[in-house]
Write a protein that holds these residues in place. Sequence first.
Motif, PDB file in Angstrom:
ATOM      1  N   ALA A 287       0.833  -1.207   0.000  1.00  0.00           N
ATOM      2  CA  ALA A 287       0.000   0.000   0.000  1.00  0.00           C
ATOM      3  C   ALA A 287       0.865   1.253   0.000  1.00  0.00           C
ATOM      4  CB  ALA A 287      -0.936  -0.012   1.209  1.00  0.00           C
ATOM      5  N   ARG A 288       2.000   1.214   0.678  1.00  0.00           N
ATOM      6  CA  ARG A 288       2.906   2.372   0.654  1.00  0.00           C
ATOM      7  C   ARG A 288       3.443   2.591  -0.762  1.00  0.00           C
ATOM      8  NH1 ARG A 288       6.798   2.617   5.983  1.00  0.00           N
ATOM      9  NH2 ARG A 288       5.230   2.141   7.563  1.00  0.00           N
ATOM     10  N   GLY A 289       3.796   1.489  -1.436  1.00  0.00           N
ATOM     11  CA  GLY A 289       4.281   1.621  -2.806  1.00  0.00           C
ATOM     12  C   GLY A 289       3.216   2.212  -3.719  1.00  0.00           C
ATOM     13  N   ALA A 353     -15.264  -5.717  -1.905  1.00  0.00           N
ATOM     14  CA  ALA A 353     -16.694  -5.879  -2.171  1.00  0.00           C
ATOM     15  C   ALA A 353     -17.291  -4.725  -2.972  1.00  0.00           C
ATOM     16  CB  ALA A 353     -17.443  -6.009  -0.834  1.00  0.00           C
ATOM     17  N   VAL A 354     -16.466  -3.759  -3.387  1.00  0.00           N
ATOM     18  CA  VAL A 354     -16.992  -2.578  -4.072  1.00  0.00           C
ATOM     19  C   VAL A 354     -17.484  -2.923  -5.470  1.00  0.00           C
ATOM     20  CG1 VAL A 354     -16.306  -0.357  -5.062  1.00  0.00           C
ATOM     21  CG2 VAL A 354     -15.698  -0.913  -2.712  1.00  0.00           C
ATOM     22  N   GLY A 355     -16.827  -3.862  -6.134  1.00  0.00           N
ATOM     23  CA  GLY A 355     -17.304  -4.306  -7.441  1.00  0.00           C
ATOM     24  C   GLY A 355     -16.716  -3.585  -8.629  1.00  0.00           C
ATOM     25  N   VAL A 356     -15.697  -2.737  -8.411  1.00  0.00           N
ATOM     26  CA  VAL A 356     -15.005  -2.070  -9.517  1.00  0.00           C
ATOM     27  C   VAL A 356     -13.508  -2.162  -9.250  1.00  0.00           C
ATOM     28  CG1 VAL A 356     -16.904  -0.463  -9.941  1.00  0.00           C
ATOM     29  CG2 VAL A 356     -15.067   0.185  -8.376  1.00  0.00           C
ATOM     30  N   PRO A 357     -12.672  -1.996 -10.279  1.00  0.00           N
ATOM     31  CA  PRO A 357     -11.219  -1.996 -10.039  1.00  0.00           C
ATOM     32  C   PRO A 357     -10.835  -0.848  -9.104  1.00  0.00           C
ATOM     33  CG  PRO A 357     -11.721  -2.172 -12.387  1.00  0.00           C
ATOM     34  CD  PRO A 357     -13.002  -1.841 -11.715  1.00  0.00           C
ATOM     35  N   VAL A 358     -10.002  -1.158  -8.114  1.00  0.00           N
ATOM     36  CA  VAL A 358      -9.608  -0.152  -7.120  1.00  0.00           C
ATOM     37  C   VAL A 358      -8.113  -0.262  -6.875  1.00  0.00           C
ATOM     38  CG1 VAL A 358      -9.845   0.606  -4.733  1.00  0.00           C
ATOM     39  CG2 VAL A 358     -11.859  -0.106  -6.004  1.00  0.00           C
ATOM     40  N   LEU A 359      -7.431   0.875  -6.849  1.00  0.00           N
ATOM     41  CA  LEU A 359      -6.022   0.944  -6.491  1.00  0.00           C
ATOM     42  C   LEU A 359      -5.917   1.747  -5.196  1.00  0.00           C
ATOM     43  CD1 LEU A 359      -3.071   0.310  -7.352  1.00  0.00           C
ATOM     44  CD2 LEU A 359      -3.022   2.562  -8.420  1.00  0.00           C
ATOM     45  N   LEU A 360      -5.520   1.079  -4.128  1.00  0.00           N
ATOM     46  CA  LEU A 360      -5.448   1.697  -2.799  1.00  0.00           C
ATOM     47  C   LEU A 360      -4.006   1.963  -2.424  1.00  0.00           C
ATOM     48  CD1 LEU A 360      -6.605   2.310   0.155  1.00  0.00           C
ATOM     49  CD2 LEU A 360      -6.063  -0.088   0.619  1.00  0.00           C
ATOM     50  N   GLY A 361      -3.734   3.156  -1.940  1.00  0.00           N
ATOM     51  CA  GLY A 361      -2.412   3.491  -1.429  1.00  0.00           C
ATOM     52  C   GLY A 361      -2.514   4.093  -0.040  1.00  0.00           C
ATOM     53  N   VAL A 362      -1.380   4.217   0.641  1.00  0.00           N
ATOM     54  CA  VAL A 362      -1.333   4.957   1.903  1.00  0.00           C
ATOM     55  C   VAL A 362      -0.160   5.917   1.841  1.00  0.00           C
ATOM     56  CG1 VAL A 362      -2.393   3.116   3.272  1.00  0.00           C
ATOM     57  CG2 VAL A 362       0.093   3.208   3.064  1.00  0.00           C
ATOM     58  N   ARG A 363      -0.324   7.047   2.527  1.00  0.00           N
ATOM     59  CA  ARG A 363       0.731   8.062   2.592  1.00  0.00           C
ATOM     60  C   ARG A 363       0.921   8.444   4.045  1.00  0.00           C
ATOM     61  NH1 ARG A 363       4.802   9.441  -0.306  1.00  0.00           N
ATOM     62  NH2 ARG A 363       4.558  11.635   0.264  1.00  0.00           N
ATOM     63  N   LEU A 364       1.982   7.886   4.656  1.00  0.00           N
ATOM     64  CA  LEU A 364       2.234   8.143   6.057  1.00  0.00           C
ATOM     65  C   LEU A 364       2.533   9.611   6.360  1.00  0.00           C
ATOM     66  CD1 LEU A 364       2.494   5.021   5.863  1.00  0.00           C
ATOM     67  CD2 LEU A 364       4.193   5.164   7.677  1.00  0.00           C
ATOM     68  N   PRO A 365       3.371  10.304   5.545  1.00  0.00           N
ATOM     69  CA  PRO A 365       3.718  11.688   5.927  1.00  0.00           C
ATOM     70  C   PRO A 365       2.503  12.588   6.075  1.00  0.00           C
ATOM     71  CG  PRO A 365       5.200  10.886   4.205  1.00  0.00           C
ATOM     72  CD  PRO A 365       4.093   9.887   4.322  1.00  0.00           C
ATOM     73  N   GLU A 366       1.508  12.406   5.204  1.00  0.00           N
ATOM     74  CA  GLU A 366       0.339  13.279   5.251  1.00  0.00           C
ATOM     75  C   GLU A 366      -0.837  12.645   5.981  1.00  0.00           C
ATOM     76  OE1 GLU A 366       1.719  12.262   2.373  1.00  0.00           O
ATOM     77  OE2 GLU A 366       2.879  14.005   1.733  1.00  0.00           O
ATOM     78  N   GLY A 367      -0.696  11.396   6.388  1.00  0.00           N
ATOM     79  CA  GLY A 367      -1.789  10.739   7.102  1.00  0.00           C
ATOM     80  C   GLY A 367      -3.035  10.568   6.262  1.00  0.00           C
ATOM     81  N   ARG A 368      -2.868  10.150   5.014  1.00  0.00           N
ATOM     82  CA  ARG A 368      -4.029  10.024   4.150  1.00  0.00           C
ATOM     83  C   ARG A 368      -3.978   8.717   3.364  1.00  0.00           C
ATOM     84  NH1 ARG A 368      -1.566  14.721   0.623  1.00  0.00           N
ATOM     85  NH2 ARG A 368      -0.540  13.557  -1.043  1.00  0.00           N
TER      86      ARG A 368
END
Length: 561
Positions: A287-289, A353-368
């Motif tokens: 997720a960080r990548g 379970a959303v049913g569409v393609p999803v790309l999830l990331g995380v950004r620690l510096p900004e907390g988002r």
Amino acid sequence: MEPHDLPPGPQGTITVARALELPALRRGLPEVVAAADRLHRPVRWVHAGEAPNIAALLKGGELLLTTGLGLGSRPAEQRAFVRGLARRDIAALVVELGARFPSLPAAVVDTARACGLPLVQLHREVPFVAVTEEIHTELVNQHYTLLQRAEEVHRRCTEVLLGGGGVPEVLRLFADFTGNPVFLETAEGRLLYAAGPGSGGGGGRGGCAGGADPLQVWDGLRGASLAGSVVTDVPGQGPGGGAVRARLVVLPVNVPLAPVHRIAAERAAGLLAVVLLQARQEEELAARGRGDFLTDLAEGRLDPADAPGLARVLGFRSGDGPLLPVVMRMATGLVPADSWAALACAVQEELRAVGVPVLLGVRLPEGRVPVLAGLRDEAERAAVAGRVAAALRSGAERAGFRAPPVVVVGVASAWSAVGGALRHAAEAAVAAEGAPDRSWHDVRRLDVDVLLWRLRGDGDLASFVERVLGPLLGHDRSARPALLPTLEAYLVHGGRKAETARELHVNRQTLYDRLGRIERLLGVELEDPDAALALGVALRARRHVVGRGWGDGGGAGPSGD
């Protein structure tokens, strides 16, 4: 009934039938005279005694050896003696015939039958100490054998994990060991994996003995608190030393469970904790990548022409439709470092379970948490936004974040423009912090908030707020009721007094009085459009200048200002 015709007892114990087969008792020529259908009862211990009140000394599961001295001479005493043993739930009563009782009294036999207590008479004298030693040795040997089996199962599970296997393989091995269906559930009771003995299917789902589906077993029995079940906590990261990541559940639907199975379950839970922790760490790193990729895209460090190919490498295949940028920002701004793995894993599970393609990331510096979702067309935006936002909020709650996060949905765009749309959504997520809670915010309704947030460090903005709202703020600091909530509700409802009164739970006259006091304090007419505009902007600006700047607690904002 012959011993080999009896159902098996719990593993790690011996049954009354097995005890009667051992040489020491067989030399006494045992005869079962009551409850012959219950010889499968497990023998936990062997006790010899002659006291009339011996039942008070027993804990249950004992095979009691006696010559009958404590039975008493009257039928009432004998019935009371047998009932007391039955209430203690002993395994069986074995009486050696002899000088005291050449044959068992009818009161003893009838009461044992009525209570369902196995009653055995020995026609030949035997040394009780030999019987005790032999049965206890058998108990120890069987328990040691099962401990060896448990160790073997632990070794095989370890080998499976080292060979690249995971949770389903471990559960299948453990189900075979227990002879029962095995389940892994979340700490909240949601099923993650299920396996049955002899299962060969994948995906954490296999067959039980007799062809029963373990998921059907779960649906039918998990909520029933089935007696004899084994439930073991799988430890995980979290506040305090007792954090629970999941629970390993074994339901005794095929054969009873023994203490050795609880021991084996505790050892299996330790292995599963490592597997789940590793999965969470791997998900966090991945997720960080993905978060770095999305941030580079948003900040223009990545050529949009290269983005689709890189996204496919990261597992995102969006199709030919537009892309929907979504950004979640936690209410506290910064997320503790030890919470990111749980957050990334929980959100990723919910998004499946959303049913569409999803790309999830995380950004620690900004907390988002930035997200890209693939749409088939623009018309899907609102529906997909709702599902993605619900998944993000649910994942945050599962990960232990009690305060609801801010979720902002950007403008659907092509790859060529999605970077800017993602950047705008990220900036709006910071600007929307402190706004009334919504399931998700449409970025197109936050342009004024973003502008005001960008001006948060400008002294003119604070002066503007004080000039427009100063007298009202001064009133609320020293008088009650506070009037600022009334002004906010009035402006939110576009000056519609009936709706404002309903939201504030006041009658119309009370509302009119409060609005009149506001107009006198501020020297304006609230129905004047210019006055209403200035007041609305000042109320929004106040969130950015009162007490703290919007960058506090969250580092630099998404724009890098």
